[in-house]
Design a protein around this motif. Structure first.
Motif, PDB file in Angstrom:
ATOM      1  N   SER A  71       0.836  -1.213   0.000  1.00 33.54           N
ATOM      2  CA  SER A  71       0.000   0.000   0.000  1.00 33.54           C
ATOM      3  C   SER A  71       0.866   1.256   0.000  1.00 33.54           C
ATOM      4  O   SER A  71       0.510   2.267  -0.615  1.00 33.54           O
ATOM      5  N   ALA A  72       2.010   1.201   0.694  1.00 36.60           N
ATOM      6  CA  ALA A  72       2.930   2.347   0.684  1.00 36.60           C
ATOM      7  C   ALA A  72       3.431   2.619  -0.736  1.00 36.60           C
ATOM      8  O   ALA A  72       3.464   3.774  -1.186  1.00 36.60           O
ATOM      9  N   GLU A  73       3.788   1.557  -1.448  1.00 35.93           N
ATOM     10  CA  GLU A  73       4.241   1.729  -2.836  1.00 35.93           C
ATOM     11  C   GLU A  73       3.104   2.240  -3.722  1.00 35.93           C
ATOM     12  O   GLU A  73       3.323   3.072  -4.611  1.00 35.93           O
ATOM     13  N   ALA A  74       1.886   1.746  -3.465  1.00 45.74           N
ATOM     14  CA  ALA A  74       0.729   2.200  -4.254  1.00 45.74           C
ATOM     15  C   ALA A  74       0.503   3.697  -4.054  1.00 45.74           C
ATOM     16  O   ALA A  74       0.239   4.422  -5.028  1.00 45.74           O
ATOM     17  N   TYR A  75       0.616   4.178  -2.805  1.00 44.71           N
ATOM     18  CA  TYR A  75       0.464   5.610  -2.551  1.00 44.71           C
ATOM     19  C   TYR A  75       1.543   6.413  -3.287  1.00 44.71           C
ATOM     20  O   TYR A  75       1.272   7.488  -3.841  1.00 44.71           O
ATOM     21  N   TYR A  76       2.768   5.899  -3.286  1.00 38.63           N
ATOM     22  CA  TYR A  76       3.860   6.592  -3.983  1.00 38.63           C
ATOM     23  C   TYR A  76       3.571   6.683  -5.487  1.00 38.63           C
ATOM     24  O   TYR A  76       3.736   7.743  -6.100  1.00 38.63           O
ATOM     25  N   LYS A  77       3.126   5.578  -6.066  1.00 34.88           N
ATOM     26  CA  LYS A  77       2.821   5.570  -7.500  1.00 34.88           C
ATOM     27  C   LYS A  77       1.629   6.477  -7.819  1.00 34.88           C
ATOM     28  O   LYS A  77       1.606   7.130  -8.865  1.00 34.88           O
ATOM     29  N   LEU A  78       0.644   6.519  -6.919  1.00 37.98           N
ATOM     30  CA  LEU A  78      -0.479   7.452  -7.101  1.00 37.98           C
ATOM     31  C   LEU A  78       0.010   8.893  -7.078  1.00 37.98           C
ATOM     32  O   LEU A  78      -0.421   9.726  -7.885  1.00 37.98           O
ATOM     33  N   GLY A  79       0.922   9.169  -6.141  1.00 39.66           N
ATOM     34  CA  GLY A  79       1.493  10.516  -6.073  1.00 39.66           C
ATOM     35  C   GLY A  79       2.159  10.909  -7.384  1.00 39.66           C
ATOM     36  O   GLY A  79       1.973  12.023  -7.890  1.00 39.66           O
ATOM     37  N   LYS A  80       2.921   9.980  -7.949  1.00 38.13           N
ATOM     38  CA  LYS A  80       3.605  10.266  -9.210  1.00 38.13           C
ATOM     39  C   LYS A  80       2.621  10.492 -10.352  1.00 38.13           C
ATOM     40  O   LYS A  80       2.810  11.383 -11.184  1.00 38.13           O
ATOM     41  N   ILE A  81       1.581   9.647 -10.400  1.00 36.61           N
ATOM     42  CA  ILE A  81       0.578   9.792 -11.471  1.00 36.61           C
ATOM     43  C   ILE A  81      -0.120  11.143 -11.379  1.00 36.61           C
ATOM     44  O   ILE A  81      -0.289  11.850 -12.385  1.00 36.61           O
ATOM     45  N   PHE A  82      -0.531  11.514 -10.156  1.00 36.68           N
ATOM     46  CA  PHE A  82      -1.231  12.787 -10.000  1.00 36.68           C
ATOM     47  C   PHE A  82      -0.296  13.976 -10.278  1.00 36.68           C
ATOM     48  O   PHE A  82      -0.746  15.017 -10.772  1.00 36.68           O
ATOM     49  N   GLU A  83       0.983  13.813  -9.986  1.00 35.89           N
ATOM     50  CA  GLU A  83       1.938  14.886 -10.249  1.00 35.89           C
ATOM     51  C   GLU A  83       2.266  14.996 -11.745  1.00 35.89           C
ATOM     52  O   GLU A  83       2.188  16.095 -12.323  1.00 35.89           O
ATOM     53  N   LYS A  84       2.635  13.854 -12.348  1.00 39.73           N
ATOM     54  CA  LYS A  84       3.155  13.883 -13.721  1.00 39.73           C
ATOM     55  C   LYS A  84       2.061  13.811 -14.791  1.00 39.73           C
ATOM     56  O   LYS A  84       2.174  14.458 -15.839  1.00 39.73           O
ATOM     57  N   GLU A  85       1.039  12.982 -14.534  1.00 40.70           N
ATOM     58  CA  GLU A  85       0.025  12.738 -15.566  1.00 40.70           C
ATOM     59  C   GLU A  85      -1.189  13.659 -15.426  1.00 40.70           C
ATOM     60  O   GLU A  85      -1.666  14.235 -16.403  1.00 40.70           O
ATOM     61  N   LYS A  86      -1.689  13.779 -14.198  1.00 41.39           N
ATOM     62  CA  LYS A  86      -2.929  14.546 -13.983  1.00 41.39           C
ATOM     63  C   LYS A  86      -2.692  16.023 -13.648  1.00 41.39           C
ATOM     64  O   LYS A  86      -3.636  16.831 -13.700  1.00 41.39           O
ATOM     65  N   ARG A  87      -1.471  16.342 -13.258  1.00 32.26           N
ATOM     66  CA  ARG A  87      -1.139  17.704 -12.834  1.00 32.26           C
ATOM     67  C   ARG A  87      -2.023  18.177 -11.678  1.00 32.26           C
ATOM     68  O   ARG A  87      -2.305  19.372 -11.533  1.00 32.26           O
ATOM     69  N   ASP A  88      -2.435  17.206 -10.865  1.00 28.33           N
ATOM     70  CA  ASP A  88      -3.255  17.526  -9.691  1.00 28.33           C
ATOM     71  C   ASP A  88      -2.317  17.477  -8.483  1.00 28.33           C
ATOM     72  O   ASP A  88      -2.149  16.457  -7.823  1.00 28.33           O
ATOM     73  N   TYR A  89      -1.694  18.619  -8.189  1.00 32.29           N
ATOM     74  CA  TYR A  89      -0.627  18.653  -7.186  1.00 32.29           C
ATOM     75  C   TYR A  89      -1.134  18.460  -5.763  1.00 32.29           C
ATOM     76  O   TYR A  89      -0.411  17.938  -4.904  1.00 32.29           O
TER      77      TYR A  89
END
Length: 333
Positions: A293-311
């Motif tokens: 789950s910790a890794e999943a949160y990290y990957k979600l953070g990256k997606i929202f930062e890089k792909e969605k631009r939802d900082y």
């Protein structure tokens, strides 16, 4: 006549007694080794620890009570191997050296040299290990020991990132290996090709590993690696099918988080970002307070930062990583 008869009886009794102790030592070592082969983690299990300790206790008892028996060198090599698998290299080395020094004609001498070389590899004394193993390589050895020499050299070259040399040695090991060792050698060759970024060749050897697998962990590792290699080759749909098939196997329940992370990675790579987000969010709910789950949160953070631009969501998810599992390698990212 009676005295001779009694002496013979006593001799038979003593022989049976120390053989019984040795038999028990070997029995517990074999149980421990079987558990080691089925262990799919880096940690020693309780079953392994208990059986190796019993093998140690029985071997030490034989040496203490019957120091002149013909099984003393057998007991010493069991001690060395048991301590090695327990991770106690100091005691392992001591027992192997005792055997080498006190039984120079022992049938185990070449095997002991191999074990001492493995300890030298563990200690990163690569030159010493390589010299010892190469000297043995051209001697008269059994097929089993020849396979051990090649595989030990392979491990040395793998550790020192000489991947082509490692492939050569593990291929050599395959010529002499017993059936139950072949899957592991194929898998390690695949890992070498993976490190060389020769993914098609790596996949070929993973498939060979799968065909020769003797245990559930070996089959899982091969299938999982094939899925990972399909992902690296850009065959995302094929990779997802492999991972989804692994999820259907009830025996992989404890690995489900890890498998789902791979599915999410494939979905993101094939531009199904929303699918990846859904999969990762499911992991955070299903595997709370776990490394997955910790890794999943990290990957979600990256997606929202890089792909969605939802900082805002990116910061939220990055912030959850350390709280979820403080030992996560992503905790300080």
């Amino acid at each position: 006549m009676k005295k001779i008869f009694l002496a013979a009886l006593i001799l038979i009794f003593i022989s049976c007694a120390y053989y019984n102790v040795f038999y028990n030592a070997k029995y517990y070592f074999n149980k421990g080794y079987k558990a080691t082969q089925n262990n799919n983690s880096d940690k020693i299990t309780t079953e392994e620890r208990n059986n190796y300790q019993k093998a140690i206790d029985k071997s030490e008892k034989l040496i203490r009570l019957y120091p002149k028996s013909k099984y003393v060198d057998d007991a010493l090599i069991l001690l060395g191997k048991s301590y090695y698998y327990l991770g106690d290299m100091y005691r392992a080395k001591n027992n192997f050296n005792l055997l080498k020094e006190n039984f120079p004609e022992s049938k185990f001498l070449n095997e002991v040299i191999i074990w001492l070389a493995r300890i030298a590899i563990y200690e990163k004394k690569y030159d010493i290990a390589e010299t010892s193993l190469k000297n043995l390589k051209y001697g008269k050895l059994t097929k089993e020991l020849m396979a051990d020499v090649h595989s030990s050299l392979g491990r040395l070259y793998l550790n020192t990132k000489r991947f082509n040399d490692a492939v050569k040695e593990y291929t050599g090991a395959l010529k002499y290996a017993e059936k139950d060792k072949k899957s592991g050698y194929y898998f390690t060759i695949a890992a070498c090709y993976d490190s060389l970024q020769q993914y098609k060749e790596a996949k070929k050897y993973c498939e060979k590993s799968l065909k020769t697998a003797n245990s559930r962990p070996e089959r899982f590792n091969a299938r999982f690696a094939i899925g990972e290699l399909e992902k690296k080759l850009g065959n995302y749909d094929s990779a997802i099918k492999i991972f989804e098939k692994l999820l259907l196997d009830e025996s992989n329940k404890l690995r489900a988080g890890r498998i789902n992370i791979k599915i999410a990675e494939c979905l993101e790579l094939k531009d199904d970002v929303d699918g990846a987000i859904i999969t990762l969010e499911d992991i955070t709910q299903e595997f709370k307070r776990k490394k997955e789950s910790a890794e999943a949160y990290y990957k979600l953070g990256k997606i929202f930062e890089k792909e969605k631009r939802d900082y805002e969501k990116a910061v939220f998810n990055y912030g959850k990583v350390k709280k979820e599992y403080s030992f996560s390698p992503f905790a300080d990212s």
